[in-house]
Design an enzyme around this catalytic site. Structure first.
Site, short mmCIF file in Angstrom:
data_model
loop_
_atom_site.label_atom_id
_atom_site.label_comp_id
_atom_site.label_asym_id
_atom_site.label_seq_id
_atom_site.Cartn_x
_atom_site.Cartn_y
_atom_site.Cartn_z
N GLU A 70 20.28 14.87 37.81
CA GLU A 70 20.59 13.63 37.08
C GLU A 70 19.41 12.68 37.22
O GLU A 70 18.73 12.66 38.26
CB GLU A 70 21.83 12.97 37.67
CG GLU A 70 23.06 13.02 36.79
CD GLU A 70 22.96 12.22 35.49
OE1 GLU A 70 21.87 12.10 34.91
OE2 GLU A 70 24.01 11.74 35.04
N ASP A 71 19.16 11.89 36.18
CA ASP A 71 18.12 10.87 36.30
C ASP A 71 18.59 9.74 37.20
O ASP A 71 17.88 9.26 38.05
CB ASP A 71 17.73 10.34 34.91
CG ASP A 71 18.94 9.96 34.05
OD1 ASP A 71 20.08 10.20 34.47
OD2 ASP A 71 18.73 9.43 32.94
N ASP A 77 25.04 5.91 38.46
CA ASP A 77 25.42 4.50 38.38
C ASP A 77 26.87 4.38 38.85
O ASP A 77 27.14 4.43 40.04
CB ASP A 77 25.21 4.06 36.92
CG ASP A 77 25.42 2.60 36.65
OD1 ASP A 77 25.04 1.77 37.49
OD2 ASP A 77 25.94 2.25 35.58
N PHE A 135 19.53 -2.70 35.76
CA PHE A 135 19.32 -1.78 34.65
C PHE A 135 17.84 -1.44 34.56
O PHE A 135 16.99 -2.32 34.53
CB PHE A 135 19.80 -2.39 33.34
CG PHE A 135 19.78 -1.40 32.22
CD1 PHE A 135 20.80 -0.46 32.09
CD2 PHE A 135 18.72 -1.36 31.33
CE1 PHE A 135 20.76 0.49 31.07
CE2 PHE A 135 18.67 -0.41 30.31
CZ PHE A 135 19.70 0.52 30.20
N ARG A 146 12.00 5.83 27.05
CA ARG A 146 12.00 7.10 27.79
C ARG A 146 10.59 7.59 28.09
O ARG A 146 10.36 8.29 29.07
CB ARG A 146 12.72 8.19 26.98
CG ARG A 146 14.20 7.94 26.76
CD ARG A 146 14.88 9.24 26.33
NE ARG A 146 16.19 9.05 25.76
CZ ARG A 146 17.32 8.97 26.47
NH1 ARG A 146 17.29 9.04 27.78
NH2 ARG A 146 18.48 8.81 25.86
P1 IMP Z 1 27.32 6.79 35.38
O1 IMP Z 1 28.13 7.79 34.66
O2 IMP Z 1 27.88 5.38 35.31
O3 IMP Z 1 27.02 7.19 36.82
O4 IMP Z 1 25.95 6.66 34.63
C1 IMP Z 1 25.05 7.73 34.58
C2 IMP Z 1 24.30 7.78 33.29
O5 IMP Z 1 24.20 6.49 32.70
C3 IMP Z 1 22.88 8.22 33.53
O6 IMP Z 1 22.76 9.60 33.30
C4 IMP Z 1 22.10 7.45 32.53
O7 IMP Z 1 22.01 8.14 31.33
C5 IMP Z 1 22.89 6.21 32.31
N1 IMP Z 1 22.41 5.07 33.15
C6 IMP Z 1 22.93 4.57 34.27
N2 IMP Z 1 22.23 3.55 34.76
C7 IMP Z 1 21.20 3.38 33.91
C8 IMP Z 1 20.07 2.48 33.88
O8 IMP Z 1 19.87 1.59 34.73
N3 IMP Z 1 19.21 2.62 32.84
C9 IMP Z 1 19.37 3.56 31.87
N4 IMP Z 1 20.38 4.43 31.87
C10 IMP Z 1 21.30 4.34 32.88
MG MG Z 2 21.83 10.51 31.68
#
Ligand code: IMP
Ligand code: MG
Length: 368
Positions: A100-101, A104, A153, A166
């Site tokens: 995963e990048d 969050d 963010f 990106r």
């Molecule tokens: P989660 O499902 O809330 O954990 O979010 C994960 C996904 O949301 C990541 O794979 C990203 O694609 C996107 N994401 C979460 N935080 C950020 C951020 O700070 N910048 C850009 N994309 C984010």
């Molecule tokens: Mg993602």
């Protein structure tokens, strides 16, 4: 600072730091899997760059595969995680490491854990380049983390803000709305007008050119304009208070501005103090004074050329031009000291192409 869509972002994590985080993850996985051939299941789109660099750093046999889920729109998670590209059979019986990048809220990971709970795999691990511990409310532990970051963010290195950003090599963070208030100094011909246009557009600032404000108020017969005119008609100087009140109106009329560029004011220390007082009443301040510097001889040449092209008579007489410079030097020098004593003075070399000078100004403003 960069702009993506409507938002501004500032540098946050350097290429070197990203590389170190990837090395760390690679070494940890390599230690655990040196006798195995893990399959890196990359979460598209954001993790593509991370996956690519991790694979290059990984010292042992490994494979790659992709899944695609979607939950983000704009700056916050929508909470709806959709599967757009399903996991294939290649993961059956294998040691799966999710790439995963960023993690969050953890919704995406939760969905992946759920998907993989229905698949017979040998092992299931999660690696994330970035992790926001303050935002995470999942139960699943993250096995490999490149870097913990505050709940901000970010964009760059694969991560996007509505699909932009990106391609950035380093990671930027969203700039919280903070004002930038500048004073611009420069002799006639130094390129103040041109550079003010750039600063205005690039940083979303309002350019307050005192001359223009005066002309506007007088032409439209505003109360302050009429007051100013009554002094001018008598051959008297317009009191600072009148000018300051005009500027105050300009500031009040632009409540959404990211900041202001004051141009043509202050011209005396008393005015500089009055400007500071005005801003203080609005919880604002001057952050920097930019002085475009250029040698007189070069400016004379520029102005004479401009005079020929524009027909402006005050630009055609070298004696008159040099008088304007002398006046500038006399009046502005104490002001430059005033701002220097507050550590707000930035001298910027005004010789070069417009783009070169723009770059110099930008590098000053970016560090404010
Ligand atoms: P989660 O499902 O809330 O954990 O979010 C994960 C996904 O949301 C990541 O794979 C990203 O694609 C996107 N994401 C979460 N935080 C950020 C951020 O700070 N910048 C850009 N994309 C984010
Ligand atoms: Mg993602």
């Amino acid at each position: 600072m960069i702009k993506l869509h409507d938002k501004y972002f500032q540098p946050f994590i350097s290429e070197e730091e990203i590389e170190a985080a990837i090395q760390k993850i690679s070494a940890a996985i390599a230690a655990d899997y040196k006798d195995d051939c893990p399959i890196f299941v990359t979460v598209l789109n954001g993790a593509f760059m991370f996956a690519s660099d991790l694979m290059k750093a990984y010292p042992h046999p490994c494979q790659i595969s992709f899944v695609k889920l979607s939950s983000y729109k704009g700056l916050s998670s929508t909470g709806i995680v959709k599967s757009l590209l399903e996991v294939g059979e290649e993961v059956n019986g294998r040691s799966v490491i999710i790439l995963e990048d960023i993690i969050d809220t953890g919704r995406t990971i939760k969905e992946l854990v759920h998907i993989f709970s229905n698949i017979e795999v040998k092992e299931f691990k999660i690696a994330s380049l970035f992790y926001k511990p303050e935002a995470y409310d999942g139960e699943y532990p993250i096995d490999y983390i490149g870097m913990e970051i505050p709940n901000k963010f970010i964009v760059g290195y694969g991560l996007d803000y509505d699909e932009l950003g990106r391609n950035l090599k380093e990671v930027y963070q969203l700039k919280e709305k903070e004002m930038i208030n500048l004073v611009l100094f420069g002799k006639p011909g130094a390129g103040k007008g041109t550079q003010a246009e750039f600063l205005k557009a690039h940083y979303n600032l309002v350019h307050i050119s005192t001359g223009d404000v005066f002309r506007y108020n007088i032409k439209n017969g505003t109360e302050l304009g009429n007051l100013a005119k009554s002094y001018m008609d008598q051959g008297d100087l317009v009191p600072d208070e009148v000018t300051i009140n005009m500027l105050a109106n300009e500031v009040n009329n632009n409540p959404d501005a990211n900041g202001f560029i004051f141009d043509g004011f202050p011209r005396t220390i008393a005015q500089a103090e009055a400007l500071d007082d005005l801003l203080a009443t609005k919880d604002m301040a001057i952050h920097a004074t930019l002085a475009l510097e250029a040698e007189d001889d070069i400016l004379v040449e520029r102005l004479l050329k401009r005079g020929l092209e524009s027909g402006r008579t005050d630009d055609q007489d070298e004696g008159k031009i040099r008088n304007r410079f002398n006046e500038y030097n006399e009046k502005t020098a104490p002001l430059l000291d005033f701002y220097k004593n507050q550590s707000k003075l930035h001298s910027v070399n005004g010789i070069g192409t417009i783009e070169e000078i723009t770059k110099r100004l930008q590098s000053v403003v970016d560090t404010l």
